[in-house]
Design a protein around this motif. Sequence first.
Motif, PDB file in Angstrom:
ATOM      1  N   ARG A  21       1.093  -1.296   0.094  1.00 14.86           N
ATOM      2  CA  ARG A  21       0.180   0.004  -0.021  1.00 14.86           C
ATOM      3  C   ARG A  21       0.922   1.232  -0.080  1.00 14.86           C
ATOM      4  N   GLN A  22       1.593   1.413   0.556  1.00  9.77           N
ATOM      5  CA  GLN A  22       2.942   2.446   1.245  1.00  9.77           C
ATOM      6  C   GLN A  22       3.383   3.058  -0.569  1.00  9.77           C
ATOM      7  N   LYS A  23       3.474   1.939  -1.713  1.00 13.88           N
ATOM      8  CA  LYS A  23       3.799   2.051  -2.746  1.00 13.88           C
ATOM      9  C   LYS A  23       3.030   2.840  -3.837  1.00 13.88           C
ATOM     10  N   VAL A  24       1.765   2.761  -3.114  1.00 16.46           N
ATOM     11  CA  VAL A  24       0.694   3.464  -4.213  1.00 16.46           C
ATOM     12  C   VAL A  24      -0.026   4.501  -4.061  1.00 16.46           C
ATOM     13  N   PHE A  25       0.072   5.670  -4.708  1.00 15.07           N
ATOM     14  CA  PHE A  25      -0.428   6.483  -4.660  1.00 15.07           C
ATOM     15  C   PHE A  25      -2.118   6.977  -5.557  1.00 15.07           C
ATOM     16  N   LEU A  26      -2.714   7.104  -3.979  1.00 13.26           N
ATOM     17  CA  LEU A  26      -4.211   6.135  -4.166  1.00 13.26           C
ATOM     18  C   LEU A  26      -5.204   7.418  -4.247  1.00 13.26           C
ATOM     19  N   ILE A  27      -5.985   8.070  -5.203  1.00 13.08           N
ATOM     20  CA  ILE A  27      -7.168   8.604  -5.579  1.00 13.08           C
ATOM     21  C   ILE A  27      -7.961   8.217  -5.632  1.00 13.08           C
ATOM     22  N   SER A  28      -8.598   9.046  -4.906  1.00 13.87           N
ATOM     23  CA  SER A  28     -10.574   9.418  -4.250  1.00 13.87           C
ATOM     24  C   SER A  28     -10.812  10.329  -4.461  1.00 13.87           C
ATOM     25  N   LYS A  29     -12.324  10.324  -4.733  1.00 11.97           N
ATOM     26  CA  LYS A  29     -13.694  11.340  -4.808  1.00 11.97           C
ATOM     27  C   LYS A  29     -14.695  11.567  -4.623  1.00 11.97           C
ATOM     28  N   PHE A  30     -15.499  12.012  -3.919  1.00 17.71           N
ATOM     29  CA  PHE A  30     -16.260  12.440  -3.381  1.00 17.71           C
ATOM     30  C   PHE A  30     -17.488  13.102  -4.170  1.00 17.71           C
ATOM     31  N   TYR A  31     -18.853  12.452  -4.092  1.00 19.09           N
ATOM     32  CA  TYR A  31     -19.668  13.236  -4.221  1.00 19.09           C
ATOM     33  C   TYR A  31     -19.882  14.851  -4.499  1.00 19.09           C
ATOM     34  N   PRO A  32     -20.388  15.355  -5.113  1.00 20.10           N
ATOM     35  CA  PRO A  32     -20.497  17.320  -4.183  1.00 20.10           C
ATOM     36  C   PRO A  32     -21.347  17.392  -3.844  1.00 20.10           C
ATOM     37  N   GLN A  33     -22.898  17.126  -3.275  1.00 20.30           N
ATOM     38  CA  GLN A  33     -23.521  16.454  -2.137  1.00 20.30           C
ATOM     39  C   GLN A  33     -23.339  16.221  -1.165  1.00 20.30           C
ATOM     40  N   ASN A  34     -21.538  15.056  -0.440  1.00 23.11           N
ATOM     41  CA  ASN A  34     -20.667  14.710   0.350  1.00 23.11           C
ATOM     42  C   ASN A  34     -20.339  15.431   1.010  1.00 23.11           C
ATOM     43  N   ALA A  35     -20.181  17.481  -0.100  1.00 25.04           N
ATOM     44  CA  ALA A  35     -18.980  18.352  -0.037  1.00 25.04           C
ATOM     45  C   ALA A  35     -19.150  18.774   1.997  1.00 25.04           C
ATOM     46  N   THR A  36     -20.341  18.444   2.407  1.00 22.91           N
ATOM     47  CA  THR A  36     -20.624  19.156   3.512  1.00 22.91           C
ATOM     48  C   THR A  36     -19.073  18.722   4.562  1.00 22.91           C
ATOM     49  N   LYS A  37     -18.895  18.918   5.460  1.00 17.37           N
ATOM     50  CA  LYS A  37     -18.053  18.868   6.669  1.00 17.37           C
ATOM     51  C   LYS A  37     -18.406  17.083   6.921  1.00 17.37           C
ATOM     52  N   GLU A  38     -19.397  16.723   7.212  1.00 14.42           N
ATOM     53  CA  GLU A  38     -19.655  15.850   8.360  1.00 14.42           C
ATOM     54  C   GLU A  38     -20.015  14.612   7.114  1.00 14.42           C
ATOM     55  N   ARG A  39     -20.647  14.894   6.039  1.00 16.02           N
ATOM     56  CA  ARG A  39     -21.329  14.077   4.886  1.00 16.02           C
ATOM     57  C   ARG A  39     -19.937  13.743   4.389  1.00 16.02           C
ATOM     58  N   MET A  40     -19.074  14.262   4.263  1.00 13.37           N
ATOM     59  CA  MET A  40     -17.192  14.483   3.804  1.00 13.37           C
ATOM     60  C   MET A  40     -16.698  13.087   4.806  1.00 13.37           C
ATOM     61  N   LYS A  41     -16.785  13.553   5.688  1.00  8.64           N
ATOM     62  CA  LYS A  41     -16.088  12.335   7.027  1.00  8.64           C
ATOM     63  C   LYS A  41     -16.725  10.997   6.801  1.00  8.64           C
ATOM     64  N   GLN A  42     -17.682  11.223   6.558  1.00 11.91           N
ATOM     65  CA  GLN A  42     -18.858   9.416   6.054  1.00 11.91           C
ATOM     66  C   GLN A  42     -18.794   9.375   4.905  1.00 11.91           C
ATOM     67  N   ALA A  43     -18.149  10.391   4.243  1.00 11.21           N
ATOM     68  CA  ALA A  43     -18.260  10.026   2.381  1.00 11.21           C
ATOM     69  C   ALA A  43     -16.767   8.755   2.835  1.00 11.21           C
TER      70      ALA A  43
END
Length: 282
Positions: free
Chosen positions: A70-92
């Motif tokens: 895992r440490q040799k991988v640069f891992l990218i993910s993305k969150f939905y716009p509707q999950n861009a609030t602080k609380e929903r982002m943390k859950q996402a």
Amino acid sequence: MKQVNFKGVNLPAIGIGTWHMGDNLKTYAQEKATILYGLNHGATVIDTAEMYGEGNAETLVGDVLQEFDRQKVFLISKFYPQNATKERMKQALNNSLKRLKTDYLDLYLLHWRGSVPLSETVAGVIDLQKEGKIRHWGVSNFDTADLEELYGLPQGDQVFANEDLYNLANRGIEYDLLPWQRSRQLPLIAYAPIDQGDSRGQKLTQNSVVQKIADVHQVTPMQILLAWTIQSEDVMAIPQTSSIEHMKQNIEAGEIILSDSEMQQIDLQFPGPDSKQPLQMI
């Protein structure tokens, strides 16, 4: 493979996209083997998103990561716009990390803009950074005005990268967005870097100049298209494939250096923009 410098982090110029992957049990093993092949041969950036198959792509990547450091991988993910609030982002993020079977992301991107104020989103990703759950944060499908707004916010200039559609058939960002990013050393991640659709009625791979240049380099026209996308020092491409042979070709494209003459020949066939273009998205 050619490397790109993303704000002091050296990364391969060719990464691995995962859109439309992980959805079909019949092809799951092949997709997993293809991503593993890429990782084992230097394409150590994986780009995924909670949107892709509603988590299926992340689950696939999580399975892959059980068989690679895992440490040799640069891992990218993305969150939905509707999950861009602080609380929903943390859950996402927690949901994404669970599917990915890891405890951190190297880069977390807002997938596209929605109704949540950017100031709240920035505050949220910085909190996640402080918690150690993400190393960097960034944006996707942002145009120049979006980035200007972002940079006007407290800590907005800490954005690590912008991921946009960019390929030989979609060069609109060259007019103002790419120069703007370059003036601020903000790297670009190019999604869909090999456009297989029509460009002015002619498929890119069937263009005689592209084919001629491919013959000179003894590679495929598709590899020339991919090599063209990453000729700059600040652009990474994340092509998607479920084929080990295509993955091999993608990685080999990271070694191709097009001459100034070849770049000029391609420009004549597919000219860059001479005015502001609407940001293209798929």
